[in-house]
Design a protein around this motif. Sequence first.
Motif, PDB file in Angstrom:
ATOM      1  N   ARG A 253      48.011  45.897  39.982  1.00 43.08           N
ATOM      2  CA  ARG A 253      47.141  45.908  41.156  1.00 43.08           C
ATOM      3  C   ARG A 253      45.810  45.220  40.889  1.00 43.08           C
ATOM      4  NH1 ARG A 253      47.112  52.158  42.463  1.00 43.08           N
ATOM      5  NH2 ARG A 253      45.583  51.510  44.052  1.00 43.08           N
ATOM      6  N   VAL A 254      45.436  45.107  39.624  1.00 41.82           N
ATOM      7  CA  VAL A 254      44.186  44.455  39.221  1.00 41.82           C
ATOM      8  C   VAL A 254      44.439  43.667  37.952  1.00 41.82           C
ATOM      9  CG1 VAL A 254      41.862  44.865  38.298  1.00 41.82           C
ATOM     10  CG2 VAL A 254      42.669  46.212  40.248  1.00 41.82           C
ATOM     11  N   LYS A 255      43.874  42.493  37.863  1.00 41.04           N
ATOM     12  CA  LYS A 255      43.885  41.729  36.612  1.00 41.04           C
ATOM     13  C   LYS A 255      42.753  40.708  36.668  1.00 41.04           C
ATOM     14  CE  LYS A 255      47.233  38.825  35.843  1.00 41.04           C
ATOM     15  NZ  LYS A 255      48.567  38.185  35.748  1.00 41.04           N
ATOM     16  N   PRO A 256      42.181  40.349  35.527  1.00 44.80           N
ATOM     17  CA  PRO A 256      41.132  39.334  35.533  1.00 44.80           C
ATOM     18  C   PRO A 256      41.620  38.027  36.156  1.00 44.80           C
ATOM     19  CG  PRO A 256      41.222  40.440  33.413  1.00 44.80           C
ATOM     20  CD  PRO A 256      42.431  40.886  34.175  1.00 44.80           C
ATOM     21  N   GLU A 257      40.776  37.446  36.963  1.00 41.30           N
ATOM     22  CA  GLU A 257      41.100  36.186  37.640  1.00 41.30           C
ATOM     23  C   GLU A 257      40.674  35.033  36.730  1.00 41.30           C
ATOM     24  OE1 GLU A 257      42.326  34.120  41.348  1.00 41.30           O
ATOM     25  OE2 GLU A 257      42.621  36.135  40.542  1.00 41.30           O
ATOM     26  N   VAL A 258      41.630  34.438  36.029  1.00 46.80           N
ATOM     27  CA  VAL A 258      41.331  33.338  35.115  1.00 46.80           C
ATOM     28  C   VAL A 258      41.549  32.017  35.852  1.00 46.80           C
ATOM     29  CG1 VAL A 258      41.945  32.184  32.958  1.00 46.80           C
ATOM     30  CG2 VAL A 258      41.930  34.689  33.079  1.00 46.80           C
ATOM     31  N   TYR A 259      40.477  31.251  35.967  1.00 50.80           N
ATOM     32  CA  TYR A 259      40.516  30.003  36.729  1.00 50.80           C
ATOM     33  C   TYR A 259      41.026  28.847  35.885  1.00 50.80           C
ATOM     34  CZ  TYR A 259      38.758  26.178  39.693  1.00 50.80           C
ATOM     35  OH  TYR A 259      38.648  25.056  40.476  1.00 50.80           O
ATOM     36  N   ARG A 260      40.509  28.747  34.651  1.00 51.04           N
ATOM     37  CA  ARG A 260      40.896  27.622  33.788  1.00 51.04           C
ATOM     38  C   ARG A 260      40.551  27.958  32.354  1.00 51.04           C
ATOM     39  NH1 ARG A 260      38.875  21.275  34.420  1.00 51.04           N
ATOM     40  NH2 ARG A 260      39.933  20.510  32.552  1.00 51.04           N
ATOM     41  N   THR A 261      41.315  27.374  31.436  1.00 55.97           N
ATOM     42  CA  THR A 261      41.020  27.514  30.010  1.00 55.97           C
ATOM     43  C   THR A 261      40.636  26.151  29.425  1.00 55.97           C
ATOM     44  OG1 THR A 261      43.317  27.148  29.332  1.00 55.97           O
ATOM     45  CG2 THR A 261      42.648  29.427  29.777  1.00 55.97           C
TER      46      THR A 261
END
Length: 326
Positions: A292-300
């Motif tokens: 239901r929740v997880k960190p929103e990773v945009y780019r590495t």
Amino acid sequence: MTAIEISKPGGPDVLQITTRGVPKPANNELLIHVLAAGINGPDVLQRKGLYDPPPGASDIPGLEIAGQVVALGASVSRFAVGDMVAALVTGGGYAEYAVANENVTFAVPKGLTVTEAAALPETFMTVWLNLFQRGKFGQGDSVLIHGGASGIGTTATMLARQLGADKIITTVNSAAQQEASVRLGADVAVNYLTDDFVSAAKDATGGAGVDVILDIIAGDYVARNYEAAAMNGRIMQVSILKGPAKELNLWPMLVKRLTHAGSTLRSQSYEDKKSILGELEKFVWPLIAEGRVKPEVYRTFPLIDAADAHMLIDSGTHIGKIVLVN
């Protein structure tokens, strides 16, 4: 080891590749082979010369890491060599190895990759401290979240939605960020370049204003936050990206009986940080395990391309977290 140092205060180009000795863990510390390190607003402020590390902290930037334990201090009891962990650190994250205090180290939560886990400690702990502990956000509250597309903003939006917000209003700067913010749980995502967030906050709450405001901006937002707040509203200052407030009229604060408070996470004691982490493990880790929740990773970016990563974060076009990987 390879690390990234700040050669002088300035733009992204001052982040330089260097070679440093591998740090040695103290009695209560772990040495972690850093596989991923999150980038945060305090890193940017430190790069600009506006936020010095606390006494005793590494001058290498980077406040959150994830990776594998490779050595233990003599008094460490909760972890073993080989464990996959994430940690909040006071500095040193932009490197191949870093040390972390046992009290602010935790096993990679079930349901997350190592990269996602590296985007969790600084952001989730900051949001929990300011929005939930100090801001006393509760079920049925309305909330205005500035920087809605930032790591802080995306995290606050997700947690507020999952933990019972009535209305969530965010501020962003593009149609893409508006779409993402609504996807993550916002009821209204205001493009601050074209629309007035005070009017939007009042419209969304039937004219009452919002119960809690989470602000990373400051500057002229402070006075406008007082306008947007409800009676007995709480305004939590997390950062001051636009600098100090000027020509601030405090009368609305008095009339509305507002609470305006601020804090930084970096300088707090390990015991206080452990307390924050304990509440996250109790209330948020189950949400992560359930998807239901997880960190929103945009780019590495590779560690050696830290300057390029900071160029992206300075552009303000990202959504969520940017992570360096080894």
